[in-house]
Design an enzyme around this catalytic site. Sequence first.
Site, PDB file in Angstrom:
ATOM      1  N   SER A 185       0.862  -1.176   0.000  1.00 30.11           N
ATOM      2  CA  SER A 185       0.000   0.000   0.000  1.00 30.11           C
ATOM      3  C   SER A 185       0.909   1.241   0.000  1.00 30.11           C
ATOM      4  O   SER A 185       1.893   1.261  -0.731  1.00 30.11           O
ATOM      5  CB  SER A 185      -0.932  -0.052   1.212  1.00 30.11           C
ATOM      6  OG  SER A 185      -2.120   0.618   0.924  1.00 30.11           O
ATOM      7  N   ASP A 445      -8.458  -5.644  -6.251  1.00 32.74           N
ATOM      8  CA  ASP A 445      -8.091  -4.486  -5.427  1.00 32.74           C
ATOM      9  C   ASP A 445      -8.235  -3.172  -6.203  1.00 32.74           C
ATOM     10  O   ASP A 445      -7.546  -2.961  -7.195  1.00 32.74           O
ATOM     11  CB  ASP A 445      -6.637  -4.661  -4.972  1.00 32.74           C
ATOM     12  CG  ASP A 445      -6.151  -3.485  -4.135  1.00 32.74           C
ATOM     13  OD1 ASP A 445      -7.000  -2.737  -3.617  1.00 32.74           O
ATOM     14  OD2 ASP A 445      -4.918  -3.341  -4.008  1.00 32.74           O
ATOM     15  N   HIS A 473      -6.255  -6.447  -1.786  1.00 32.35           N
ATOM     16  CA  HIS A 473      -5.177  -5.551  -1.374  1.00 32.35           C
ATOM     17  C   HIS A 473      -4.061  -6.264  -0.603  1.00 32.35           C
ATOM     18  O   HIS A 473      -4.299  -6.826   0.455  1.00 32.35           O
ATOM     19  CB  HIS A 473      -5.815  -4.475  -0.489  1.00 32.35           C
ATOM     20  CG  HIS A 473      -5.048  -3.194  -0.409  1.00 32.35           C
ATOM     21  ND1 HIS A 473      -4.612  -2.501  -1.519  1.00 32.35           N
ATOM     22  CD2 HIS A 473      -4.648  -2.461   0.653  1.00 32.35           C
ATOM     23  CE1 HIS A 473      -3.985  -1.409  -1.130  1.00 32.35           C
ATOM     24  NE2 HIS A 473      -3.992  -1.362   0.179  1.00 32.35           N
TER      25      HIS A 473
END
Length: 511
Positions: A185, A445, A473
Amino acid sequence: MHLSTVRCAYLLILINFAYSGRVLTKMKEYVHRAQYQRAKEHLLMRAMSAKPHLNDVKEGVIYQSMDHVDREVVETFPQRYFVNEAYWERPHGPVFLYIGGEAAISMYSVMAGHHVDMAEEHGALLVALEHRFYGASINPDGLHTEKLRYLSSQHALVDLVTFHKHISEKYDLTHKNTWISFGGSYPGALSAWLRGKFPHLIYGAVASSAPVKAKLDFSSYNKVVGESLLDEAVGGSLKCLGAVWEAFAAVEAKLLGGNETQVGKDFGSCQPLEEPEDQTELIQSLADIIMGTVQYDGEGAPLTIEKLCAIITNKSEEFEEEEEAYEKLVKLVRVYQAMTGEPCMETSHKLSIQELSNTTVKPSGVGERQWLFQTCNEFGYYQTCEDASCPFSRLLTLQSQTELCPLLFGVSQSSLPSNIVFTNHFYGGDHPETHRVLYVNGDIDPWHELSVLRNGTARADRDRAIFIDGTAHCADMSSDKPEDPSTLKEARREIEMHVAKWLKSAAWEHL
Ligand SMILES: *[C@@H]1O[C@H](CO)[C@@H](O)[C@H](O)[C@H]1NC(C)=O
Ligand SMILES: *[C@@H]1O[C@H](CO)[C@@H](O)[C@H](O)[C@H]1NC(C)=O
Ligand SMILES: *[C@@H]1O[C@H](CO)[C@@H](O)[C@H](O)[C@H]1NC(C)=O
Ligand SMILES: *[C@@H]1O[C@H](CO)[C@@H](O)[C@H](O)[C@H]1NC(C)=O
């Protein structure tokens, strides 16, 4: 409030980020707890098989300059790190750097996950650095607006450079100790940028679900949410997407028709829905449940796409057509609330602003205020719903999200576009022209929209893109689980292959 941290769900530890509503934040915490539990069980099993454990993990602090550019600023802050020496083959074993993001890290950052499995394989020293201004790495007055100006990804990268030096001195490392960085991320983007900006320090980088491209109006987030609800491979269907669409239209119609009391009751709002902002807050929370379910599909969230679709498309004889979708959304929210143990749904916009204005430092969890500041100043990433492809409500506007920037930090809305342009110019957006970086993404995602999905074109050491079918994710960052889809397992083998290749070529270069 439309701030949700895009946290990678994986362990408490990791990753995180990207704003939206508070329900999304709660879902993140739920996912983290589930993964934390899994990590603990995993480590317990290792302990029984006499593998190294807690004693090998050390926590440390370094005092960093608040301002890495202006040396006149003498202020410092304590930055927390963790080291796991259990697998390290002294003196030349490599160093695996785990990068923290917009939440606290913990000792599990160097004890569990795919990077730890690879460290064991390659005899690597595991180190993790918490991001400045998050977790314990902040001064008591750090959340005051005038102090937040020292919070940026650029300072965070230089913190990592200083940390590299600190660890190198402490463990007598030389150029023979090859450093590889990992992150998911926002920290995934930091991992790619660190390698890009400081290639003499970091030999290769794995960037999982890394939104390297800043974007003010991230409307394509919800476009992918819609596509994922359609995706039959993960339990979606046309009917499911259609039902979500109808349900939100029905909620909007009831609110517009002045039936907010009924709507508030149906969805278990903590307070009456008096102000229009509170109604928007409710719709954001409802959308968050669906967004979070998609983003964390199969990663331990309260619901999965399959379960969500089963509930929302479940036919019954009781209701009219349009009532039907509304009632199923009510049912879905009740199931969600039962799973999370939430007594009611917080819908007060005023309270939300109060929470974000609070400058009391909290040492654990996500730093919502700090992250919002970073979105205003560097990244945008606002998950809006004004685009025709969004299945929720047009009430979730860019305006309603960005007005928090002047309100909370004095950052004008008119300055946001140039902030984003600068970030993309500085790092290269989704064409970063880095080398020896692995960009790993999942097609479910929504964050993959802002990442690198194509292989680089450089002749040597080119960047590689791994795009995984059917995963959400940061799925690649956890250790293998028996129930993982084969596409995910293959992706991990490919990451391992690249890391092994890098270590081999580094060893040749150092002969
Ligand atoms: C509110 O909802 C009730 C029950 O569905 C309905 O009978 C009533 O007409 C609605 N009121 C308005 C103003 O729409
Ligand atoms: C569908 O509805 C029926 C009857 O209302 C209920 O018994 C069943 O549990 C529902 N299924 C799901 C997946 O919610
Ligand atoms: C700010 O947050 C702290 C810690 O969560 C809490 O104890 C305090 O009451 C909050 N202050 C305000 C003004 O809400
Ligand atoms: C990148 O290149 C590899 C090896 O040539 C290939 O197998 C893979 O499909 C490519 N990935 C993408 C996303 O194009």
